[in-house]
Design a protein around this motif. Structure first.
Motif, short mmCIF file in Angstrom:
data_model
loop_
_atom_site.label_atom_id
_atom_site.label_comp_id
_atom_site.label_asym_id
_atom_site.label_seq_id
_atom_site.Cartn_x
_atom_site.Cartn_y
_atom_site.Cartn_z
N LEU A 215 -3.25 -38.85 -9.72
CA LEU A 215 -4.64 -39.28 -9.78
C LEU A 215 -5.17 -39.42 -11.21
O LEU A 215 -6.27 -39.90 -11.42
CB LEU A 215 -5.53 -38.31 -9.01
CG LEU A 215 -5.30 -38.26 -7.49
CD1 LEU A 215 -6.00 -37.04 -6.88
CD2 LEU A 215 -5.79 -39.54 -6.83
N GLY A 216 -4.37 -38.96 -12.19
CA GLY A 216 -4.82 -39.04 -13.57
C GLY A 216 -5.92 -38.05 -13.90
O GLY A 216 -6.86 -38.37 -14.64
N ASP A 217 -5.81 -36.84 -13.37
CA ASP A 217 -6.83 -35.83 -13.63
C ASP A 217 -6.82 -35.40 -15.10
O ASP A 217 -5.83 -35.59 -15.82
CB ASP A 217 -6.61 -34.61 -12.73
CG ASP A 217 -7.70 -34.45 -11.68
OD1 ASP A 217 -8.87 -34.73 -12.00
OD2 ASP A 217 -7.37 -34.07 -10.54
N GLU A 218 -7.92 -34.78 -15.52
CA GLU A 218 -8.12 -34.43 -16.93
C GLU A 218 -7.05 -33.48 -17.44
O GLU A 218 -6.53 -33.64 -18.53
CB GLU A 218 -9.51 -33.82 -17.12
CG GLU A 218 -9.82 -33.46 -18.57
CD GLU A 218 -11.21 -32.91 -18.74
OE1 GLU A 218 -11.51 -32.37 -19.82
OE2 GLU A 218 -12.02 -33.01 -17.78
N ASP A 219 -6.73 -32.45 -16.64
CA ASP A 219 -5.73 -31.46 -17.07
C ASP A 219 -4.95 -30.98 -15.86
O ASP A 219 -5.41 -30.10 -15.13
CB ASP A 219 -6.41 -30.27 -17.77
CG ASP A 219 -5.40 -29.29 -18.35
OD1 ASP A 219 -4.18 -29.45 -18.10
OD2 ASP A 219 -5.82 -28.35 -19.05
N PRO A 220 -3.75 -31.54 -15.63
CA PRO A 220 -2.97 -31.16 -14.44
C PRO A 220 -2.57 -29.69 -14.39
O PRO A 220 -2.16 -29.20 -13.34
CB PRO A 220 -1.72 -32.06 -14.55
CG PRO A 220 -2.18 -33.23 -15.34
CD PRO A 220 -3.14 -32.67 -16.35
N LYS A 221 -2.69 -28.98 -15.52
CA LYS A 221 -2.34 -27.55 -15.54
C LYS A 221 -3.55 -26.64 -15.34
O LYS A 221 -3.42 -25.42 -15.38
CB LYS A 221 -1.67 -27.21 -16.87
CG LYS A 221 -0.35 -27.91 -17.11
CD LYS A 221 0.74 -27.50 -16.14
CE LYS A 221 2.09 -28.07 -16.52
NZ LYS A 221 3.13 -27.77 -15.51
N ASP A 228 -10.89 -32.30 -11.06
CA ASP A 228 -12.02 -32.86 -10.32
C ASP A 228 -11.58 -33.94 -9.33
O ASP A 228 -12.03 -33.98 -8.18
CB ASP A 228 -13.05 -33.45 -11.29
CG ASP A 228 -13.80 -32.37 -12.07
OD1 ASP A 228 -13.65 -31.18 -11.72
OD2 ASP A 228 -14.51 -32.72 -13.03
N LYS A 229 -10.71 -34.83 -9.77
CA LYS A 229 -10.26 -35.92 -8.90
C LYS A 229 -9.42 -35.38 -7.74
O LYS A 229 -9.54 -35.85 -6.60
CB LYS A 229 -9.47 -36.94 -9.71
CG LYS A 229 -10.27 -37.70 -10.75
CD LYS A 229 -9.39 -38.66 -11.53
CE LYS A 229 -10.18 -39.39 -12.61
NZ LYS A 229 -9.33 -40.30 -13.41
N THR A 230 -8.61 -34.40 -8.03
CA THR A 230 -7.73 -33.84 -6.99
C THR A 230 -8.54 -33.17 -5.89
O THR A 230 -8.29 -33.40 -4.69
CB THR A 230 -6.73 -32.85 -7.62
OG1 THR A 230 -5.84 -33.57 -8.47
CG2 THR A 230 -5.95 -32.11 -6.54
#
Length: 401
Positions: A215-221, A228-230
């Motif tokens: 989803l291209g979230d800000e920080d996958p970690k 937020d997107k997830t």
């Protein structure tokens, strides 16, 4: 689980409840015994707890060790439980001053819990000399997964994992190829997509941890402030999911009987159930645009409160399990495909039944996907716990069984 003897199956507990207990008020020693011999003073009987299905990969290694080293281990008792229940079991034993469980085989979910609650011994750097060149001997991505153990466990098996989608081509002629298409498909086919609760499912947590990359979230970690997107996506997708099973096996049964048509899966959960016949052989898999592997591993951890002799035996056993000829057994029947954590362990080194199973039910495209796509580590312990707890509160609440 195959090849398991003297097993005890426990009921599932909710991870958040276990974690809420905090660190145990234990009288078991917090540190490893100060003096650990290379071999125990007398053969010991080991009690091994599996909360990850790892014995499917490693029991052959362990049984061979016992057969060849009767001066170290006299017998092994195998017990199975779930990752959410395991911390409470160890706490209860350690409050008594010693641990009746001598070795735990766990995935990242259980690893996160025992680190968070300080239930296991720190093996590194105390026993680093027993495992020379450990990092150099691991596959690079397996070495990264070893870092997640924070010195409190040793990676014994590894695979790139997923997230993959598995689907019935007789019901889904054109499978989703992006997160948007998956959401649209779920809306058009309510109740036909499913994944299991992440706190007790490899495919479930891999799907959860893989979405931030897709989803291209800000920080996958950072599941607290960077997803937020997830979280928004999972909430919307959840409107079209009937329920979230407690484990992956139920999702596979539902796929096989037509209750659902698409499930979250991994390489191993695709191959092995088709080998065993619990899922029809014609099922197919696909990835979504922007695919990153979220790697997974199984770990050997040693509970606090074991004796010097028991610790000596468990360290010797883990050393044995990391030998290339033993690692080849981890190919199994595709359960954790590929499976070995160390370098230069090829399929032609595996037992014949493993080679036959993977030749018939494996997918050649997996090797290409492994070669061509980024491999990301699972979340560290603290972040993984936070992700599970938020999923339980906001996504799974009222829809688990």
């Amino acid at each position: 689980m195959r090849r398991t003897t003297r097993s005890a199956f426990a009921v599932t507990a909710v991870l958040a409840v276990a974690l809420a207990c905090g660190a145990p008020e234990t009288t078991a020693p917090a540190n490893a015994p100060s003096s650990v011999p290379d071999k125990p003073s007398a053969p010991v009987e080991l009690s091994i707890l599996d909360v990850a299905g790892n014995l499917q990969l490693t029991q052959g290694m362990i049984d061979e060790f016992v057969a060849e080293h009767p001066n170290i281990v006299s017998a092994v008792n195998y017990t199975k439980s779930t990752a959410p229940e395991m911390p409470g079991k160890l706490q209860a034993e350690q409050r008594g001053g010693s641990s009746q469980t001598h070795l735990v085989l766990t995935g990242t979910d259980g690893l996160a819990s025992v680190i968070e609650q300080e239930l296991v011994l720190e093996l590194f750097p105390d026993f680093e000399s027993r495992f020379p060149d450990l990092t150099e001997n691991y596959l690079p991505a397996a070495a990264d997964m070893q870092e997640l153990a924070q010195g409190q466990g040793i990676t014994v098996t590894f695979y790139p994992s997923g997230p993959l989608l598995e689907y019935d081509p007789n019901a889904v002629a054109d499978p989703p190829s992006s997160t948007g298409e998956l959401l649209d498909w779920a809306k058009a086919n309510p109740g036909k997509f499913q994944y299991a609760q992440p706190a007790n499912s490899g495919p479930g947590r891999t799907f959860l941890m893989g979405l931030p990359y897709l989803l291209g979230d800000e920080d996958p970690k950072d599941p607290v402030d960077g997803w937020d997107k997830t979280w928004a996506y999972l909430a919307e997708l959840g409107k079209y999911v009937d329920y979230y099973p407690t484990g992956t096996t139920d999702t596979m049964k539902n796929l096989a009987n037509g209750t659902v048509d698409v499930v979250a899966t991994t390489t191993g959960w695709d191959i092995n159930p088709r080998v065993l016949g619990t899922v029809p052989a014609h099922m197919k898999t696909t990835t979504l645009d922007g695919f990153h592997w979220v790697t997974d591993a199984h770990y050997a951890v040693v509970p606090r409160g074991v004796s010097e002799d028991v610790l000596s035996a468990t360290l010797a056993l883990i050393e044995w399990m990391l030998q290339p000829e033993q690692q080849a057994k981890a190919y199994d029947k595709g359960y954790f495909y590929p499976g070995p954590a160390v370098k230069d362990v090829t399929l032609d080194m595996a037992p014949q039944e493993s080679r036959d199973a993977i030749e018939k039910f494996g997918r050649p495209e997996y090797d290409r996907l492994i070669e061509d796509n980024p491999q990301e580590t699972s979340l560290p312990a603290e972040q993984q716990v936070a992700a599970f707890q938020r999923w339980d509160r906001e996504i799974g609440s009222g829809k688990t069984k």
